[in-house]
Design a protein around this motif. Sequence first.
Motif, mmCIF file in Angstrom:
data_model
loop_
_atom_site.group_PDB
_atom_site.id
_atom_site.type_symbol
_atom_site.label_atom_id
_atom_site.label_comp_id
_atom_site.label_asym_id
_atom_site.label_seq_id
_atom_site.Cartn_x
_atom_site.Cartn_y
_atom_site.Cartn_z
ATOM 1 N N GLN A 1 0.830 -1.196 0.000
ATOM 2 C CA GLN A 1 0.000 0.000 0.000
ATOM 3 C C GLN A 1 0.872 1.257 0.000
ATOM 4 O OE1 GLN A 1 -3.211 0.349 -0.245
ATOM 5 N NE2 GLN A 1 -4.207 -1.541 0.436
ATOM 6 N N VAL A 2 0.475 2.242 -0.760
ATOM 7 C CA VAL A 2 1.190 3.518 -0.748
ATOM 8 C C VAL A 2 0.867 4.266 0.542
ATOM 9 C CG1 VAL A 2 1.192 3.680 -3.251
ATOM 10 C CG2 VAL A 2 -0.683 4.698 -1.957
ATOM 11 N N VAL A 3 1.746 5.168 0.901
ATOM 12 C CA VAL A 3 1.536 5.953 2.118
ATOM 13 C C VAL A 3 0.341 6.873 1.928
ATOM 14 C CG1 VAL A 3 2.515 7.742 3.596
ATOM 15 C CG2 VAL A 3 3.935 5.836 2.816
ATOM 16 N N THR A 4 -0.524 6.871 2.922
ATOM 17 C CA THR A 4 -1.688 7.761 2.934
ATOM 18 C C THR A 4 -1.434 8.880 3.928
ATOM 19 O OG1 THR A 4 -3.159 5.908 2.424
ATOM 20 C CG2 THR A 4 -4.172 7.889 3.309
ATOM 21 N N GLY A 5 -1.746 10.116 3.560
ATOM 22 C CA GLY A 5 -1.557 11.249 4.459
ATOM 23 C C GLY A 5 -2.820 12.068 4.580
ATOM 24 N N GLU A 6 -3.158 12.476 5.803
ATOM 25 C CA GLU A 6 -4.342 13.287 6.053
ATOM 26 C C GLU A 6 -4.033 14.320 7.137
ATOM 27 O OE1 GLU A 6 -7.066 13.104 4.349
ATOM 28 O OE2 GLU A 6 -6.772 11.201 3.304
ATOM 29 N N VAL A 7 -4.806 15.396 7.159
ATOM 30 C CA VAL A 7 -4.641 16.401 8.203
ATOM 31 C C VAL A 7 -5.551 16.081 9.382
ATOM 32 C CG1 VAL A 7 -3.937 18.199 6.609
ATOM 33 C CG2 VAL A 7 -6.367 17.914 7.129
ATOM 34 N N LEU A 8 -5.201 16.643 10.548
ATOM 35 C CA LEU A 8 -5.958 16.444 11.791
ATOM 36 C C LEU A 8 -6.546 17.780 12.243
ATOM 37 C CD1 LEU A 8 -3.251 14.372 13.714
ATOM 38 C CD2 LEU A 8 -5.184 13.450 12.410
ATOM 39 N N PHE A 9 -7.802 17.760 12.611
ATOM 40 C CA PHE A 9 -8.427 18.915 13.231
ATOM 41 C C PHE A 9 -8.773 18.645 14.693
ATOM 42 C CE2 PHE A 9 -8.930 19.930 8.794
ATOM 43 C CZ PHE A 9 -8.770 21.308 8.758
ATOM 44 N N CYS A 10 -8.461 17.431 15.156
ATOM 45 C CA CYS A 10 -8.611 17.084 16.565
ATOM 46 C C CYS A 10 -7.554 16.041 16.899
ATOM 47 C CB CYS A 10 -10.000 16.523 16.857
ATOM 48 S SG CYS A 10 -10.293 16.185 18.607
ATOM 49 N N ALA A 11 -6.850 16.239 18.025
ATOM 50 C CA ALA A 11 -5.816 15.291 18.439
ATOM 51 C C ALA A 11 -5.769 15.271 19.956
ATOM 52 C CB ALA A 11 -4.454 15.703 17.874
ATOM 53 N N ALA A 12 -5.871 14.077 20.537
ATOM 54 C CA ALA A 12 -5.873 13.925 21.994
ATOM 55 C C ALA A 12 -4.777 12.951 22.413
ATOM 56 C CB ALA A 12 -7.225 13.430 22.494
ATOM 57 N N LEU A 13 -4.067 13.318 23.477
ATOM 58 C CA LEU A 13 -3.057 12.466 24.096
ATOM 59 C C LEU A 13 -3.496 12.194 25.521
ATOM 60 C CD1 LEU A 13 -0.226 11.122 23.959
ATOM 61 C CD2 LEU A 13 0.718 13.301 24.756
ATOM 62 N N HIS A 14 -3.595 10.909 25.894
ATOM 63 C CA HIS A 14 -4.057 10.511 27.216
ATOM 64 C C HIS A 14 -2.877 10.038 28.059
ATOM 65 C CE1 HIS A 14 -8.256 9.531 25.473
ATOM 66 N NE2 HIS A 14 -7.470 9.761 24.427
ATOM 67 N N ASN A 15 -2.847 10.443 29.310
ATOM 68 C CA ASN A 15 -1.975 9.818 30.305
ATOM 69 C C ASN A 15 -2.804 8.794 31.068
ATOM 70 O OD1 ASN A 15 0.337 11.260 29.686
ATOM 71 N ND2 ASN A 15 -0.031 12.842 31.230
ATOM 72 N N LEU A 16 -2.294 7.567 31.135
ATOM 73 C CA LEU A 16 -2.967 6.490 31.842
ATOM 74 C C LEU A 16 -2.201 6.161 33.114
ATOM 75 C CD1 LEU A 16 -3.637 4.150 28.771
ATOM 76 C CD2 LEU A 16 -5.020 6.069 29.581
ATOM 77 N N GLU A 17 -2.702 5.205 33.868
ATOM 78 C CA GLU A 17 -2.033 4.803 35.105
ATOM 79 C C GLU A 17 -0.697 4.127 34.796
ATOM 80 O OE1 GLU A 17 -4.971 3.052 38.031
ATOM 81 O OE2 GLU A 17 -6.210 3.198 36.233
ATOM 82 N N THR A 18 0.219 4.210 35.756
ATOM 83 C CA THR A 18 1.556 3.607 35.659
ATOM 84 C C THR A 18 2.252 3.961 34.340
ATOM 85 O OG1 THR A 18 0.701 1.527 34.746
ATOM 86 C CG2 THR A 18 0.892 1.686 37.143
ATOM 87 N N SER A 19 2.183 5.256 33.973
ATOM 88 C CA SER A 19 2.899 5.819 32.826
ATOM 89 C C SER A 19 2.400 5.320 31.476
ATOM 90 C CB SER A 19 4.408 5.554 32.938
ATOM 91 O OG SER A 19 4.922 6.117 34.117
ATOM 92 N N GLY A 20 1.231 4.747 31.407
ATOM 93 C CA GLY A 20 0.677 4.344 30.123
ATOM 94 C C GLY A 20 0.237 5.550 29.308
ATOM 95 N N ARG A 21 0.157 5.401 27.982
ATOM 96 C CA ARG A 21 -0.281 6.471 27.091
ATOM 97 C C ARG A 21 -1.352 5.947 26.143
ATOM 98 N NH1 ARG A 21 3.760 10.428 27.315
ATOM 99 N NH2 ARG A 21 2.050 11.901 27.062
ATOM 100 N N LYS A 22 -2.142 6.865 25.623
ATOM 101 C CA LYS A 22 -3.154 6.527 24.633
ATOM 102 C C LYS A 22 -3.301 7.695 23.665
ATOM 103 C CE LYS A 22 -8.040 5.164 24.117
ATOM 104 N NZ LYS A 22 -9.286 4.785 24.808
ATOM 105 N N LEU A 23 -3.619 7.396 22.405
ATOM 106 C CA LEU A 23 -3.872 8.401 21.390
ATOM 107 C C LEU A 23 -5.321 8.300 20.942
ATOM 108 C CD1 LEU A 23 -0.761 7.605 19.166
ATOM 109 C CD2 LEU A 23 -0.950 9.524 20.757
ATOM 110 N N SER A 24 -5.965 9.441 20.739
ATOM 111 C CA SER A 24 -7.284 9.481 20.113
ATOM 112 C C SER A 24 -7.258 10.626 19.111
ATOM 113 C CB SER A 24 -8.391 9.734 21.143
ATOM 114 O OG SER A 24 -8.487 8.682 22.066
ATOM 115 N N LEU A 25 -7.417 10.308 17.833
ATOM 116 C CA LEU A 25 -7.386 11.368 16.827
ATOM 117 C C LEU A 25 -8.123 10.915 15.574
ATOM 118 C CD1 LEU A 25 -4.856 10.223 14.896
ATOM 119 C CD2 LEU A 25 -3.537 11.230 16.747
ATOM 120 N N ALA A 26 -8.438 11.896 14.743
ATOM 121 C CA ALA A 26 -9.214 11.600 13.546
ATOM 122 C C ALA A 26 -8.807 12.513 12.410
ATOM 123 C CB ALA A 26 -10.712 11.760 13.834
ATOM 124 N N THR A 27 -8.746 11.940 11.214
ATOM 125 C CA THR A 27 -8.488 12.732 10.029
ATOM 126 C C THR A 27 -9.813 13.295 9.511
ATOM 127 O OG1 THR A 27 -8.796 10.943 8.433
ATOM 128 C CG2 THR A 27 -6.634 11.144 9.459
#
Length: 298
Positions: A190-216
């Motif tokens: 597959q060729v690389v797909t690129g899109e822009v973001l108008f919303c981007a969230a970074l979560h801090n979880l317990e014991t240094s965990g991380r999570k991403l929530s975002l949408a193109t």
Amino acid sequence: MRISTIKTTKMTSRWLASGLALALVGCGGGSGSGSSNNNPDNFPQQLTYFTLDDYQDVADSLGTDDIAGTWVGVRNITYTDANSSGVDVKRYESRLEFLVIRANDSAPGGYEMASCDTGGFTEIRSVSASDVATTGAGTYDRSADNRLTLTIPETQIATGVSLFSTSEFIRIKETVGAVGSMSWNWGPDQVVTGEVLFCAALHNLETSGRKLSLATTNTEEGNSVLELSTITYPFTERDVYFSDKVNALLHESEDSSDDIIIDVTDEDIYGYEVEFNIPRSDASTDSVVGTISVDVTF
């Protein structure tokens, strides 16, 4: 499922310009990430939570007569599960979110709000001096200084599972451009797909965990949504999810292998860089590798 995570601290020009105090954001020090002295009520000490302190001065400098612009918000979330032998089980996360509110003449309220959870923009039904009501994303109290606070903080996400969220947003830019970009590549062909973001969230979880929530925001193919976590909770919202509408491909929790990587780098109050890798698994023969860049200067 075990999900590995890698964190590095590359020194870029943006990082150096932001100063030492900003380098502490999200890492357990500085006003942007909070400390144990002002931890939200009942939150565990091992969770580093976000605040809006580093953004307040610029928010105060903007006028309060409009809601169009780029916003930053903090959601402190508690999940409660009452299904396990009648004993409540709680999980916590703190979410820093950049999103855009822009004019839309076809919306009932004349505006629309970007959504990290569903992709694209959701219509705003009404705007007044005291509240902003969206279609499907809830109603926000609007204070005299243009701060938005979610009015209904608790919801049921599954039988016996509730989500309680304290949520505040402030406007930090009058412009409504993208807050970042994302590119990805499925498998070797597959060729690389690129899109822009108008919303981007970074979560801090317990014991240094991380999570991403975002949408193109791709109006032709549909909105691609990525949710990716370093910790898997059996009763919370989805932990691993990538709905790629452009290529009509999907990864979900049950078809993910054990070697997912989220590499968050160059993190400061203006944004962050991320590399992620969701390998192929028994249920899905397609692997995906991608990069995310969030950069909100003000």
